[in-house]
Design a protein around this motif. Structure first.
Motif, PDB file in Angstrom:
ATOM      1  N   ALA B  33      34.257  24.763  39.691  1.00  0.00           N
ATOM      2  CA  ALA B  33      34.997  25.981  39.334  1.00  0.00           C
ATOM      3  C   ALA B  33      34.872  27.056  40.412  1.00  0.00           C
ATOM      4  O   ALA B  33      35.743  27.930  40.531  1.00  0.00           O
ATOM      5  CB  ALA B  33      34.479  26.525  38.003  1.00  0.00           C
ATOM      6  N   ALA B  34      33.799  26.989  41.182  1.00  0.00           N
ATOM      7  CA  ALA B  34      33.483  28.072  42.126  1.00  0.00           C
ATOM      8  C   ALA B  34      34.591  28.375  43.137  1.00  0.00           C
ATOM      9  O   ALA B  34      34.860  29.555  43.398  1.00  0.00           O
ATOM     10  CB  ALA B  34      32.173  27.756  42.845  1.00  0.00           C
ATOM     11  N   PHE B  36      37.726  28.367  42.888  1.00  0.00           N
ATOM     12  CA  PHE B  36      38.737  29.226  42.268  1.00  0.00           C
ATOM     13  C   PHE B  36      38.176  30.640  42.082  1.00  0.00           C
ATOM     14  O   PHE B  36      38.883  31.629  42.235  1.00  0.00           O
ATOM     15  CB  PHE B  36      39.173  28.645  40.918  1.00  0.00           C
ATOM     16  CG  PHE B  36      39.671  27.236  41.020  1.00  0.00           C
ATOM     17  CD1 PHE B  36      40.934  26.971  41.520  1.00  0.00           C
ATOM     18  CD2 PHE B  36      38.867  26.164  40.651  1.00  0.00           C
ATOM     19  CE1 PHE B  36      41.391  25.669  41.648  1.00  0.00           C
ATOM     20  CE2 PHE B  36      39.307  24.862  40.766  1.00  0.00           C
ATOM     21  CZ  PHE B  36      40.577  24.602  41.267  1.00  0.00           C
ATOM     22  N   GLY B  37      36.876  30.701  41.744  1.00  0.00           N
ATOM     23  CA  GLY B  37      36.219  32.002  41.606  1.00  0.00           C
ATOM     24  C   GLY B  37      36.173  32.755  42.928  1.00  0.00           C
ATOM     25  O   GLY B  37      36.354  33.966  42.964  1.00  0.00           O
ATOM     26  N   LEU B  40      39.698  34.142  43.545  1.00  0.00           N
ATOM     27  CA  LEU B  40      39.977  35.310  42.703  1.00  0.00           C
ATOM     28  C   LEU B  40      39.087  36.488  43.101  1.00  0.00           C
ATOM     29  O   LEU B  40      39.554  37.625  43.182  1.00  0.00           O
ATOM     30  CB  LEU B  40      39.761  34.987  41.226  1.00  0.00           C
ATOM     31  CG  LEU B  40      40.100  36.196  40.360  1.00  0.00           C
ATOM     32  CD1 LEU B  40      41.560  36.166  39.924  1.00  0.00           C
ATOM     33  CD2 LEU B  40      39.197  36.333  39.168  1.00  0.00           C
ATOM     34  N   GLY B  41      37.799  36.188  43.361  1.00  0.00           N
ATOM     35  CA  GLY B  41      36.872  37.255  43.726  1.00  0.00           C
ATOM     36  C   GLY B  41      37.321  37.991  44.982  1.00  0.00           C
ATOM     37  O   GLY B  41      37.256  39.215  45.049  1.00  0.00           O
ATOM     38  N   LEU B  44      40.190  40.188  44.081  1.00  0.00           N
ATOM     39  CA  LEU B  44      39.732  41.347  43.315  1.00  0.00           C
ATOM     40  C   LEU B  44      39.085  42.374  44.233  1.00  0.00           C
ATOM     41  O   LEU B  44      39.331  43.575  44.104  1.00  0.00           O
ATOM     42  CB  LEU B  44      38.714  40.913  42.243  1.00  0.00           C
ATOM     43  CG  LEU B  44      39.253  40.331  40.948  1.00  0.00           C
ATOM     44  CD1 LEU B  44      38.102  39.941  40.032  1.00  0.00           C
ATOM     45  CD2 LEU B  44      40.157  41.334  40.241  1.00  0.00           C
ATOM     46  N   GLN B  45      38.256  41.881  45.150  1.00  0.00           N
ATOM     47  CA  GLN B  45      37.584  42.798  46.069  1.00  0.00           C
ATOM     48  C   GLN B  45      38.607  43.522  46.943  1.00  0.00           C
ATOM     49  O   GLN B  45      38.468  44.715  47.212  1.00  0.00           O
ATOM     50  CB  GLN B  45      36.582  42.039  46.941  1.00  0.00           C
ATOM     51  CG  GLN B  45      35.349  41.545  46.202  1.00  0.00           C
ATOM     52  CD  GLN B  45      34.398  42.672  45.778  1.00  0.00           C
ATOM     53  OE1 GLN B  45      34.640  43.850  46.044  1.00  0.00           O
ATOM     54  NE2 GLN B  45      33.329  42.314  45.085  1.00  0.00           N
ATOM     55  N   LEU B  48      40.154  46.091  44.781  1.00  0.00           N
ATOM     56  CA  LEU B  48      39.218  47.189  44.512  1.00  0.00           C
ATOM     57  C   LEU B  48      39.024  48.063  45.746  1.00  0.00           C
ATOM     58  O   LEU B  48      38.791  49.262  45.640  1.00  0.00           O
ATOM     59  CB  LEU B  48      37.862  46.637  44.063  1.00  0.00           C
ATOM     60  CG  LEU B  48      37.775  46.169  42.611  1.00  0.00           C
ATOM     61  CD1 LEU B  48      36.491  45.384  42.380  1.00  0.00           C
ATOM     62  CD2 LEU B  48      37.848  47.345  41.653  1.00  0.00           C
ATOM     63  N   ALA B  49      39.135  47.432  46.924  1.00  0.00           N
ATOM     64  CA  ALA B  49      38.952  48.195  48.160  1.00  0.00           C
ATOM     65  C   ALA B  49      40.033  49.256  48.308  1.00  0.00           C
ATOM     66  O   ALA B  49      39.816  50.295  48.931  1.00  0.00           O
ATOM     67  CB  ALA B  49      38.966  47.259  49.361  1.00  0.00           C
ATOM     68  N   LEU B  76      46.901  32.845  40.233  1.00  0.00           N
ATOM     69  CA  LEU B  76      45.558  32.855  39.659  1.00  0.00           C
ATOM     70  C   LEU B  76      45.153  34.255  39.191  1.00  0.00           C
ATOM     71  O   LEU B  76      44.470  34.412  38.175  1.00  0.00           O
ATOM     72  CB  LEU B  76      44.565  32.365  40.725  1.00  0.00           C
ATOM     73  CG  LEU B  76      43.305  31.643  40.234  1.00  0.00           C
ATOM     74  CD1 LEU B  76      43.652  30.440  39.385  1.00  0.00           C
ATOM     75  CD2 LEU B  76      42.441  31.228  41.416  1.00  0.00           C
ATOM     76  N   THR B  79      45.769  35.421  35.629  1.00  0.00           N
ATOM     77  CA  THR B  79      44.907  34.953  34.535  1.00  0.00           C
ATOM     78  C   THR B  79      43.725  35.889  34.306  1.00  0.00           C
ATOM     79  O   THR B  79      42.943  35.675  33.385  1.00  0.00           O
ATOM     80  CB  THR B  79      44.363  33.540  34.824  1.00  0.00           C
ATOM     81  OG1 THR B  79      43.506  33.600  35.973  1.00  0.00           O
ATOM     82  CG2 THR B  79      45.484  32.553  35.090  1.00  0.00           C
ATOM     83  N   PHE B  80      43.600  36.905  35.134  1.00  0.00           N
ATOM     84  CA  PHE B  80      42.496  37.861  34.972  1.00  0.00           C
ATOM     85  C   PHE B  80      42.914  38.915  33.944  1.00  0.00           C
ATOM     86  O   PHE B  80      43.419  39.985  34.267  1.00  0.00           O
ATOM     87  CB  PHE B  80      42.159  38.496  36.321  1.00  0.00           C
ATOM     88  CG  PHE B  80      40.990  39.436  36.247  1.00  0.00           C
ATOM     89  CD1 PHE B  80      39.722  38.961  35.960  1.00  0.00           C
ATOM     90  CD2 PHE B  80      41.152  40.791  36.438  1.00  0.00           C
ATOM     91  CE1 PHE B  80      38.646  39.835  35.875  1.00  0.00           C
ATOM     92  CE2 PHE B  80      40.086  41.658  36.370  1.00  0.00           C
ATOM     93  CZ  PHE B  80      38.830  41.181  36.075  1.00  0.00           C
ATOM     94  N   GLY B 275      32.386  43.661  32.608  1.00  0.00           N
ATOM     95  CA  GLY B 275      31.930  43.338  33.950  1.00  0.00           C
ATOM     96  C   GLY B 275      30.422  43.438  34.134  1.00  0.00           C
ATOM     97  O   GLY B 275      29.924  43.362  35.240  1.00  0.00           O
TER      98      GLY B 275
END
Lengths: 376, 309
Positions: B33-34, B36-37, B40-41, B44-45, B48-49, B76, B79-80, B275
């Motif tokens: 799974a990692a 895909f994480g 997405l991570g 997201l970063q 967020l930046a 992807l 899906t968050f 979170g």
């Protein structure tokens, strides 16, 4: 006030919510338009929750809903707020505006009344099982007092319904009007907008809920000239989108100072000028759009742009390197169609909340992979 | 019935006595799974930046930022959603399975990856539970030996499930439920009708899954040479011993329900925050427990098959 048969906990909650909502709305917009009010808790299969008619507001409590689940309350508040703007004198061509005011008022009332307990909820198993996601609170909190979230399903859906004054679909004129009013609130402040809306409601009996009347009221009450706002932001169908196009910060000379260049751009064809008067020569004459530049040593520059030109360039000389530039850092311009381009950064650092969110998502994905692989 | 419970107890003992195997399975599934994480991570970063600094000092996620992020999210990232938080995640996944909710196309990739990974794990786990303590190399060899045929069994089961969802599920939760709920006098009655339909459809997909499970066990334990023969052998086993097979399935299902109940109360009493590290840790603990239950079921199936097959 007429609720469902018997006096259940849900009835008591709805009764309490209605009382508090009416008190609050009366304080905001004046006397409630109806002298009697029936609140109907609809049967589960009747899909009319949220409807508001003279003397009648509908909502719907669900069987498998925990006490923290406030869908029925949100629907009820939205219906009560809606009644204020259902004014027969409103010309048909301005129904979109009345619907927009209704959407805005409903959302704001929900935030105000349910502050601190307005949790996100999830519908599962055909919509019968409701689960409250307590970790996610939609309404203001101590560190962000402004109403933040602008869309509630209980206010927006169904987007087309007989009781609506106009369509409330995502890209509709009514939704644009609602967003414009949220923007206006942040631009002039709630203390200025609230009495203006009360006067709008008071005078609407003759002219209807029309934008020109709100503009007049604001001009009278506050001496604020907002013709540009109603022309470009509220009425306009043009897209408003500002962003940072170029952001550089490099050593610029022998003195070791950094030269920072920020090129801002108006991507959309809509304008947020802050005034109807011609520019007096300076790019920042109207101060309609704030520009915030942060530097590595902690210093920051607050600048302004009137947002009229397609592009504008700002340059600064500083002792340390600039690390980020943001147009509209205060999130005033909520009609901006893409806020993702509003900020640029040169010093990227992973944010802890990003890691935490990713871990939550990863657990969800692991569970999904386990669930589906268990079948095969 | 007694044999089923005996097999379940044996399976529980096997998993309890093999923490390293559980850790290895967790590592493998997490590794699957990692990637895909990571994707997405990173997104997201990046998002967020560019988040305006108004929320920079905040410890929580800004709901407004999240809504705007979702408005522009595709693939992807789409899906968050809020259902990834805590207990909402398994509830959403179970609900999607029960209701036949069409998942975003992008999720087909992790689903296929999971199918392949579990085809490998099945081989290793059966070898472990059938042969007692064996080394890593033997487990890896068993995984490789059966991988191709286990993937084929999984693909057959997946195709059958798709056919069931497209026909029976569509019928049950389309016109049948509409007709039943129209006659229901209350929401409670309508819900009970829906639960009945879940049970009916659940039996169908459970049978398919059980046949796939015992086909794998038959191949690895009894040495059944081909997929076709293994499926036939499994069908014979499931129908001949339906009471024991069902009892084991339901007993393990109860363990899963108990886990979900624990998770629900752990979350509501513990007050996980959006979170938050604590929420993420609780979620991973739930995943570990779920893996342990799944391994227990595999071990118990092996035991049951050997005992009465």
């Amino acid at each position: 006030m007429f609720l469902g048969a018997g006096v259940s906990d849900a009835d008591a909650r709805l009764s309490d919510t209605a009382t508090r909502a009416l008190t609050m709305l009366t304080g905001w917009f004046g006397p409630f338009p109806d002298t009697t009010l029936a609140i109907v808790d609809l049967p589960w299969a009747v899909d009319l929750a949220g409807a508001a008619y003279p003397g009648v507001v509908t909502t719907r409590t669900r069987w498998l809903a925990p006490a923290r689940e406030l869908t029925a309350e949100r629907t009820l508040i939205a219906g009560l707020a809606r009644r204020y703007w259902q004014v027969p004198a409103t010309p048909a061509e301005f129904n979109w505006f009345a619907e927009g005011v209704s959407l805005y008022s409903s959302t704001r009332a929900i935030h105000e009344l349910l502050e601190g307990r307005n949790y996100a909820s999830q519908r599962a198993f055909g919509g019968f099982v409701l689960h409250v996601i307590r970790a996610l609170n939609w309404s203001p909190n101590s560190w962000q007092p402004q109403p933040r979230v602008r869309h509630f399903a209980e206010v927006d859906e169904p987007s087309r319904a007989p009781w609506r004054l106009a369509s409330a679909e995502a890209d509709s004129q009514a939704q644009r009007a609602a967003l414009a009013l949220h923007t206006l609130e942040r631009y002039v402040g709630w203390p200025a907008l609230q009495p203006a809306l009360a006067s709008l409601r008071e005078r609407a009996g003759e002219r209807g809920v029309v934008p020109a009347l709100l503009a007049e009221v604001l001009s009278e009450q506050r001496g604020i000239e907002l013709g540009w706002f109603f022309e470009d932001v509220l009425h306009g169908k043009r897209a408003i989108d500002y962003g940072i196009e170029v952001f550089t910060s490099e050593p610029g000379g022998a003195d070791g100072r950094f030269r920072t260049v920020v090129k801002v751009r108006r991507y959309g064809d809509g304008v947020f000028a802050g005034t109807s008067r011609p520019r007096d020569g300076s790019l920042s004459s109207s101060k309609s759009l704030a520009l915030l530049v942060r530097f590595a040593d902690g210093a920051q520059i607050d600048d302004f742009w009137d947002g009229r030109d397609d592009r504008a360039e700002f340059s600064y000389s500083s002792r340390s390197r600039a690390i980020s530039a943001t147009i509209d850092p205060g999130l005033i311009l909520l009609v901006d169609v893409d806020r993702a381009n509003n900020s640029r950064t040169l010093e990227w650092a992973p944010r802890p909340e990003g890691f935490r969110m990713t871990l939550n998502w990863l657990a969800w994905l692991q569970d999904l992979m386990l669930s589906y692989s268990a079948l095969v | 019935m007694t044999r089923a419970w005996g097999a379940l107890a044996w399976g529980l003992g096997q998993v309890a006595g093999a923490p390293l195997v559980l850790a290895a399975v967790l590592l493998v599934t997490l590794t699957a799974a990692a990637p895909f994480g990571v994707v997405l991570g990173a997104r997201l970063q990046t998002a967020l930046a560019t988040q305006p600094p108004i929320s920079r000092n905040a410890t929580d996620i800004d709901p407004e930022w999240w809504m705007e992020y979702r408005a522009h999210a595709r693939g992807l990232e789409a899906t968050f959603t809020p259902v990834v938080i805590g207990f909402a995640a398994p509830l959403a996944n179970l609900s999607a399975l029960a209701d036949g909710t069409r998942q975003p196309v992008v999720l087909i990739i992790p689903m296929v990856v999971a199918g392949v990974i579990w085809a490998l794990l099945w081989g290793a786990l059966i070898a472990r539970f059938d042969g007692g303590r064996v080394g890593f190399r033997q487990l890896a060899a068993a995984a490789r030996r059966h991988a191709g045929r286990f993937v084929a069994i999984g693909a057959l089961a997946a195709a059958t499930h798709v056919a069931l969802y497209l026909t029976i599920h569509a019928l049950l939760f389309g016109p049948v439920f509409a007709a039943l709920s129209a006659r229901a006098e209350s929401e409670r009655d309508a819900f009970f009708w829906r639960v009945l339909l879940y049970v009916i459809f659940g039996i169908l997909i459970s049978v398919v899954s059980l046949v796939a499970d015992y086909a794998r066990v038959s191949m690895a334990v009894a040495g059944t040479p081909t997929v076709r023969e293994a499926v036939r052998d499994s069908l014979r086993f499931v129908t001949s011993h339906r009471a024991a097979v069902s009892a084991l399935y339901l007993s393990t299902g109860l363990l899963f329900v108990a886990l979900l109940t624990t998770y629900y109360f752990a979350e509501t009493l513990g007050g996980t925050r959006i979170g938050g590290w604590r929420g993420a840790a609780v979620a991973q603990a739930y995943i570990v427990a779920r893996l342990a239950i799944r391994m227990t079921f595999i071990a118990a199936e092996v035991r049951l098959f050997k005992a009465i097959g």
